[in-house]
Scaffold this motif. Structure first.
Motif, short mmCIF file in Angstrom:
data_model
loop_
_atom_site.label_atom_id
_atom_site.label_comp_id
_atom_site.label_asym_id
_atom_site.label_seq_id
_atom_site.Cartn_x
_atom_site.Cartn_y
_atom_site.Cartn_z
N UNK A 161 5.91 -7.38 1.60
CA UNK A 161 5.48 -6.23 0.80
C UNK A 161 4.04 -5.85 1.10
N UNK A 162 3.23 -6.80 1.55
CA UNK A 162 1.79 -6.56 1.71
C UNK A 162 1.31 -6.59 3.17
N UNK A 163 2.20 -6.89 4.12
CA UNK A 163 1.75 -7.03 5.50
C UNK A 163 1.17 -5.73 6.05
N UNK A 164 1.76 -4.58 5.69
CA UNK A 164 1.22 -3.31 6.17
C UNK A 164 -0.19 -3.08 5.62
N UNK A 165 -0.44 -3.53 4.40
CA UNK A 165 -1.77 -3.38 3.83
C UNK A 165 -2.80 -4.13 4.67
N UNK A 166 -2.44 -5.31 5.15
CA UNK A 166 -3.34 -6.07 6.02
C UNK A 166 -3.62 -5.30 7.31
N UNK A 167 -2.57 -4.74 7.90
CA UNK A 167 -2.74 -4.02 9.16
C UNK A 167 -3.54 -2.73 8.98
N UNK A 168 -3.32 -2.03 7.87
CA UNK A 168 -4.08 -0.81 7.63
C UNK A 168 -5.53 -1.13 7.27
N UNK A 169 -5.74 -2.28 6.64
CA UNK A 169 -7.09 -2.70 6.34
C UNK A 169 -7.87 -3.04 7.59
N UNK A 170 -7.16 -3.57 8.59
CA UNK A 170 -7.82 -3.96 9.84
C UNK A 170 -7.88 -2.82 10.85
N UNK A 171 -6.78 -2.14 11.05
CA UNK A 171 -6.69 -1.18 12.15
C UNK A 171 -6.71 0.27 11.69
N UNK A 172 -6.78 0.49 10.35
CA UNK A 172 -6.90 1.86 9.85
C UNK A 172 -8.27 2.44 10.13
N UNK A 173 -9.34 1.80 9.73
CA UNK A 173 -9.35 0.76 8.71
C UNK A 173 -9.63 1.40 7.35
N UNK A 174 -8.79 1.14 6.38
CA UNK A 174 -8.91 1.76 5.06
C UNK A 174 -9.51 0.78 4.07
N UNK A 175 -10.29 1.31 3.14
CA UNK A 175 -10.85 0.51 2.06
C UNK A 175 -9.75 0.14 1.06
N UNK A 176 -9.93 -0.95 0.32
CA UNK A 176 -8.90 -1.35 -0.67
C UNK A 176 -8.59 -0.25 -1.68
N UNK A 177 -9.64 0.45 -2.17
CA UNK A 177 -9.40 1.51 -3.15
C UNK A 177 -8.70 2.72 -2.53
N UNK A 178 -8.88 2.91 -1.22
CA UNK A 178 -8.16 4.00 -0.53
C UNK A 178 -6.70 3.64 -0.35
N UNK A 179 -6.43 2.38 -0.03
CA UNK A 179 -5.05 1.92 0.09
C UNK A 179 -4.33 2.05 -1.26
N UNK A 180 -5.05 1.76 -2.33
CA UNK A 180 -4.45 1.84 -3.67
C UNK A 180 -4.06 3.27 -4.03
N UNK A 181 -4.76 4.26 -3.47
CA UNK A 181 -4.50 5.65 -3.83
C UNK A 181 -3.55 6.38 -2.90
N UNK A 182 -3.04 5.72 -1.86
CA UNK A 182 -2.15 6.39 -0.91
C UNK A 182 -0.82 6.77 -1.55
N UNK A 183 -0.35 8.00 -1.24
CA UNK A 183 0.96 8.48 -1.67
C UNK A 183 1.83 8.79 -0.44
N UNK A 184 3.12 8.95 -0.69
CA UNK A 184 4.03 9.27 0.41
C UNK A 184 3.60 10.53 1.15
N UNK A 185 3.12 11.52 0.41
CA UNK A 185 2.73 12.77 1.05
C UNK A 185 1.55 12.60 2.01
N UNK A 186 0.85 11.48 1.90
CA UNK A 186 -0.30 11.24 2.76
C UNK A 186 0.08 10.63 4.11
#
Length: 401
Positions: free
Chosen positions: A192-217
């Motif tokens: 459930x959380x592996x993509x969050x790790x990858x987006x945190x590293x290779x996005x790289x997105x902040x934790x609060x940005x990951x929390x606010x992501x929606x499907x439309x994004x």
């Protein structure tokens, strides 16, 4: 002046002899209110000198109401926080610093009772007791900012926070996880959380940005993500939806191709329904909690063997360092990180031993190539315009002609 206790009129202020034999001085402030000196004087001359100083202060515009600083620090500090336009996380941080570090020392004091020696003693005690240099630097900066506003408000004459370098944070070099470590972290934190790790590293997105992501994004076909908002979690556990950290934080992040399958699988299995559905949800279908994710992160970190201080946020540093090694410019880093200043982006311009070895290897290759070109040029025989070898003189042969 007579000794009967009655004062005579003066051109500025008044002096009278007290029953004790000492002298009291009073003067009219710019508002016309008569104010006494904070102490009595042994002689008329001393009292007269003090009145002259007050008269000069008034004429120069340097006079300050001696009662102005009689404002309780706690009341003033709390109002100071309320009047600032702060992000919710900054407000939480300021209130925490006040409550745990500043107010226990100065909460009962008036503004004009906070002196430079008291500030030095307070800082030394906090450093000695907590060993938390970074936190105390933040607390000192906050106290300094509050007292600087008090100076601007003419409540105190000078800021008592005058310790050079006390507000600077000397954080240790940011840690970097290897590509292999990021993969193991993703594997061990759960599907459930592996993509969050990858987006945190290779996005790289902040934790609060990951929390606010929606499907439309999420654009699956173009393999890109639109960062529109941030949803930090406050100390009380509630989400605080709002703008990104800076204007530059609103951005489009293009993902590397190797994340396509990871993104598709996550969106199919774990993301919320509908265009407004959250990309990352907890096991019960609600927005994930920082505390819950934190427990999983710490367990995965132990399995991987990365240092205890390695935070999820440090994944950003890993991704940017790899991008820089791949040829990303400073501007590229700023855009991808959502940074609004070069100073912030330079945090990610990391140069560790591995990078220094790459630099040395690159220098070695450049020098070797240049030397090879010189040797190849020297090996090419020049066109002969003179006589054949058997007809050249010994001098010509010695010269190589």
């Amino acid at each position: 002046m007579s000794g009967n206790g009655k004062g005579r009129r003066r051109r500025f202020g008044a002096i009278r002899r007290l029953p004790s034999g000492r002298y009291q001085a009073r003067y009219p402030g710019p508002d016309g209110v008569m104010r006494p000196a904070p102490e009595t004087f042994a002689t008329i001359a001393d009292a007269d000198d003090w009145l002259a100083e007050k008269q000069t202060e008034i004429r120069r515009g340097d006079w300050r109401d001696p009662e102005a600083g009689s404002v309780n620090f706690k009341v003033y500090a709390e109002k100071w926080v309320e009047e600032r336009e702060l992000s919710v996380l900054s407000e939480d941080l300021y209130r925490y610093l006040l409550k745990d570090h500043v107010l226990p020392a100065f909460g009962d004091s008036d503004l004009d009772e906070i002196t430079a020696p008291l500030v030095r003693e307070w800082r030394a005690e906090r450093l000695r007791t907590t060993k938390a240099k970074t936190t105390i630097a933040k607390a000192y900066r906050l106290l300094k900012s509050i007292m600087e506003t008090a100076v601007d408000d003419d409540l105190v004459k000078r800021n008592p926070c005058r310790i050079k370098g006390a507000g600077k944070e000397r954080a240790a070099e940011r840690r970097i996880a290897t590509v292999a470590q990021v993969d193991v972290l993703a594997d061990n934190i759960g599907p459930r959380w592996r993509l969050m790790v990858y987006l945190g590293a290779y996005g790289p997105l902040r934790p609060e940005e990951l929390a606010g992501l929606r499907r439309r994004d999420v654009d699956m076909d173009a393999l890109k993500i639109k960062v529109r908002v941030a949803e930090p979690e406050r100390t009380n556990g509630r989400r605080a939806p709002g703008d990104t950290k800076s204007e530059a934080g609103t951005r489009t992040v293009h993902l590397p191709e190797f994340l396509r399958s990871e993104l598709r699988l996550h969106m199919e299995l774990y993301a919320g329904k509908g265009s407004d559905g959250l990309v990352f949800l907890g096991e019960k279908g609600a927005a994930f909690r920082r505390s819950t994710f934190g427990r999983k992160w710490r367990k995965a970190r132990v399995v991987v063997g990365v240092p205890e201080g390695f935070r999820f946020y440090d994944l950003r540093h890993t991704g940017h360092t790899l991008s820089n090694r791949s040829g990303a410019t400073l501007k590229d880093t700023m855009v991808r990180a959502g940074q609004s200043s070069e100073k912030a982006a330079l945090i990610y311009q990391h140069s560790d031993d591995e990078r220094q070895q790459e630099v040395a290897a690159g220098l070695d290759a450049t020098v070797r190539k240049a030397r090879q070109e010189v040797q190849e040029a020297a090996a090419v025989p020049e066109p002969r315009t003179g006589a054949p070898d058997d007809q050249r003189s010994g001098t010509n042969l010695a010269r190589g002609e």
